[in-house]
Design an enzyme around this catalytic site. Structure first.
Site, mmCIF file in Angstrom:
data_model
loop_
_atom_site.group_PDB
_atom_site.id
_atom_site.type_symbol
_atom_site.label_atom_id
_atom_site.label_comp_id
_atom_site.label_asym_id
_atom_site.label_seq_id
_atom_site.Cartn_x
_atom_site.Cartn_y
_atom_site.Cartn_z
ATOM 1 N N LYS A 169 26.221 -13.943 29.033
ATOM 2 C CA LYS A 169 25.487 -12.680 29.099
ATOM 3 C C LYS A 169 24.257 -12.886 29.983
ATOM 4 O O LYS A 169 23.472 -13.798 29.764
ATOM 5 C CB LYS A 169 25.041 -12.242 27.699
ATOM 6 N N HIS A 170 24.112 -12.043 30.988
ATOM 7 C CA HIS A 170 22.940 -12.077 31.868
ATOM 8 C C HIS A 170 22.664 -13.480 32.411
ATOM 9 O O HIS A 170 21.558 -13.994 32.365
ATOM 10 C CB HIS A 170 21.726 -11.474 31.171
ATOM 11 N N ASN A 200 13.236 -22.560 31.253
ATOM 12 C CA ASN A 200 13.518 -23.756 30.488
ATOM 13 C C ASN A 200 14.654 -23.498 29.509
ATOM 14 O O ASN A 200 14.790 -22.407 28.975
ATOM 15 C CB ASN A 200 12.286 -24.196 29.686
ATOM 16 N N HIS A 231 17.725 -21.984 38.051
ATOM 17 C CA HIS A 231 17.078 -20.682 38.280
ATOM 18 C C HIS A 231 17.898 -19.889 39.292
ATOM 19 O O HIS A 231 18.469 -20.472 40.207
ATOM 20 C CB HIS A 231 15.665 -20.854 38.817
#
Length: 631
Positions: A308-309, A471, A631
């Site tokens: 999810k996302h 993180n 990221h």
């Protein structure tokens, strides 16, 4: 005929205004005619796709054709009037075909500005024929590289004459139409038919734009390959995005246009079998696929992930379910293959967050797995293959809107990654470090023992957080992630966030939770959500009154003491972190959740403090020396 004066602004009789800027060329000017009749075409193609239909069309239109080699021979077969370029220029093909069309009589015919007296006079003086249509495609350089050609072979497949003709034709779009791909033939023929043997300026400009995009992408491929062959790669990096699928929108509906792109002419890592994937679906899919692909390689077991996302809500490998797990995960009486078991575990790490997930499976999806997915609320799946019956089950899900992507198991992820953020370009080498048991050799605690199951859980944890927004910290047990904390600025907050999920997962096995009696007709996801809220127990009166409607009678509350006592039985849990623990507070909190094994990179000034905390709690900790920020 409609005439348009290039650069005209004042309505005077001059054909154009000339504008000069410091350091740039002055416009040649000339009259732009909207419709240009196609009388002469230059055809030089490597890819002969569609050549028969094209040749017959040119013959029917009585177009005079200039061509070379095998293309000329084929076009004669199809009825065209063909003049060899060598006969036209008076210069033979030389240097093993490296020089065929690089001649003033060719490029003069492409670049001459129609209506400019000086240009037309020079064309007559030098016997230059105006060329109205150019049909060119390029040597297969990318294919030569993909097939592992050596340096000399790849160099020979760099097209020179083709890009020169394409760029010249595109520059002179006021008069010349450029077709740079067989896929454009149909559109070009339709244009000529509809306009009485002519093309319009709007069409020529569109074709020119496509041509420049093609040569830019082609040059990008050559540039990127060449940079890998030298000792001093150039500082300029060229990356070509080629839209394969327009998307409905980007992250949000107002972010248009949006598209899915192939990079530098490469293929996509998957094929769309069903549904219409969106921007975020695809981000989930490509990250989830990398996770399960690596997890299966690292453990030798079927793997699954629930995303999810762009972070996993859960991830797991195939470890047989106990009878209690089968009951808690509501799969009693359902066939459970190895692949299905992996997904059941992945989905049940955090089934509330997995609502509407995107699924990734490392192995071929069988009917048992498809039937599990059938009952879950999910957006789509990516896997390397599907049994025929399983595929039909999935394609029917959500009224045919369920997204099914078939991953290419042989796809090689590019070594370099590029992205743009806020007008800046970023590049980095892909994180291709393999997370496996070899990273666990550096055990730094007094307790050294690592069971095979502990090693599997540590590898699982490292791979899961490798594809989690940083993180990140993850807890794992018995082949499944049981709590993932993503995207927190503080590491201890990651530990606590993931720990809360661990506690919820564990308390779903509490006898009082398992004994909840739901009313008939309460949906599967509503049962999941109701159990979580029962465990959390912080409902106000209005919410409580609504929540009670899920049951035949109001359940007796689950007390804090009961929760604490049950959680104290949790044991042999692993925690993995994408970066070092800067303080011992993370270990202190992890101890409350039964953690006995720790995998982290190490490298903090507080390493000794963290090691002492692990020793105090009887934990085994390995330093991987590998940070896994994502990221």
């Amino acid at each position: 005929r409609t005439k348009i004066d290039a650069g005209r602004t004042d309505g005077s009789l001059q054909s154009c205004l000339l504008f000069a800027m410091v350091g740039t060329l002055v416009a040649v000017g000339g009259e732009v005619v909207d419709k240009v009749q196609v009388k002469t075409a230059l055809v030089s193609v490597y890819d002969k796709t569609g050549l028969k239909e094209l040749g017959e069309f040119l013959a029917a239109q009585k177009v005079h054709v200039l061509s070379t080699g095998g293309t000329a021979a084929k076009l004669r077969e199809y009825g065209c009037t063909v003049q060899d370029v060598a006969d036209y220029t008076g210069s033979p093909e030389i240097l093993d075909g490296r020089v065929k069309t690089l001649h003033p009589k060719v490029h003069g015919g492409l670049l001459a500005a129609r209506g400019v007296e000086k240009h037309e006079k020079e064309m007559v003086e030098h016997g230059i024929m105006p060329i109205d249509l150019v049909i060119v495609n390029l040597y297969p350089f990318r294919e030569a590289v993909a097939k592992g050609g050596d340096f000399a072979h790849c160099i020979e497949n760099i097209d020179i004459g083709g890009p020169c003709m394409i760029r010249a034709s595109a520059k002179n779009n006021a008069s010349v139409t450029i077709c740079s791909s067989p896929s454009q033939y149909g559109k070009m023929m339709e244009q000529v038919r509809e306009n009485g043997g002519s093309t319009t300026w709007a069409f020529r400009k569109n074709m020119a734009a496509a041509a420049y995009a093609l040569t830019a992408a082609y040059d990008a491929s050559v540039s990127q390959w060449m940079a890998t062959q030298v000792t001093e790669p150039p500082p300029t990096k060229t990356v070509a995005f080629e839209i394969e699928r327009p998307l409905k929108y980007g992250c949000n509906p107002h972010q248009l246009p949006a598209g899915l792109c192939a990079v530098n002419g490469g293929k996509l890592p998957f094929e769309v079998l069903s549904g219409v994937p969106g921007y975020i679906n695809l981000l989930d899919a490509v990250n989830a696929w990398q996770l399960v692909y690596e997890l299966a390689k690292g453990t030798g077991k079927p793997a699954a992930a629930s995303f999810k996302h762009v972070s996993p809500a859960g991830a797991a490998i195939s470890v047989p379910l106990s009878e209690t797990e089968i009951e808690v995960y509501e799969v009693k009486g359902k066939p459970l293959s190895e692949v299905a078991t992996a997904y059941v575990r992945a989905r049940n790490a955090d089934p509330m967050c997995s609502f509407g997930d995107f699924v990734a499976i490392s192995h071929k999806v069988d009917v048992a797995t498809a039937n599990i997915l059938k009952i879950e609320v999910s957006d789509g799946i990516i896997a390397p293959g599907f049994e025929p019956e399983a595929l039909e089950i999935l394609k029917a899900k959500k009224g045919g809107k369920f997204i099914v992507l078939q991953a290419d198991n042989d796809f090689e992820f590019p070594e370099m990654e590029y992205r743009m953020v806020g007008g800046l370009g970023f590049m980095q080498k892909r994180n291709d470090k393999i997370c496996d048991a070899s990273l666990l050799a550096k055990v730094v605690t007094a307790k050294k023992e690592l069971s095979e199951q502990a090693k599997l859980d540590m590898v699982l944890g490292m791979i899961a957080i490798k594809y989690t927004q940083s993180n990140s910290v993850g807890y794992s047990k018995d082949g499944m992630m049981i709590g993932i904390g993503a995207g927190q600025q503080s590491r201890v907050d990651c530990v606590k966030l993931a720990g809360r999920k661990v506690a919820t997962w564990r308390l779903r096995f509490h006898p009082k939770v398992m004994a909840l009696k739901f009313r008939e007709g309460v949906k599967r996801q509503d049962r999941v959500n109701a159990r979580v809220r029962y465990i959390e127990g912080d409902m106000d009166e209005a919410e409580l009154q609504q929540w009670v409607k899920n049951f035949d009678s109001a359940p007796e509350p689950l007390t804090e003491k009961e929760k604490s006592e049950f959680l104290s039985t949790l044991d042999d849990v692993t925690i993995a972190s994408d970066a070092f623990f800067p303080f011992r507070d993370s270990i202190d909190h992890a101890k409350k959740l039964g953690v006995k094994f720790v995998a982290q990179p190490g490298g903090s000034v507080a390493d000794e403090e963290v090691i002492k905390a692990c020793d105090a709690y009887g934990m085994t900790m390995a330093f991987s020396d590998l940070r896994l920020f994502h990221h």
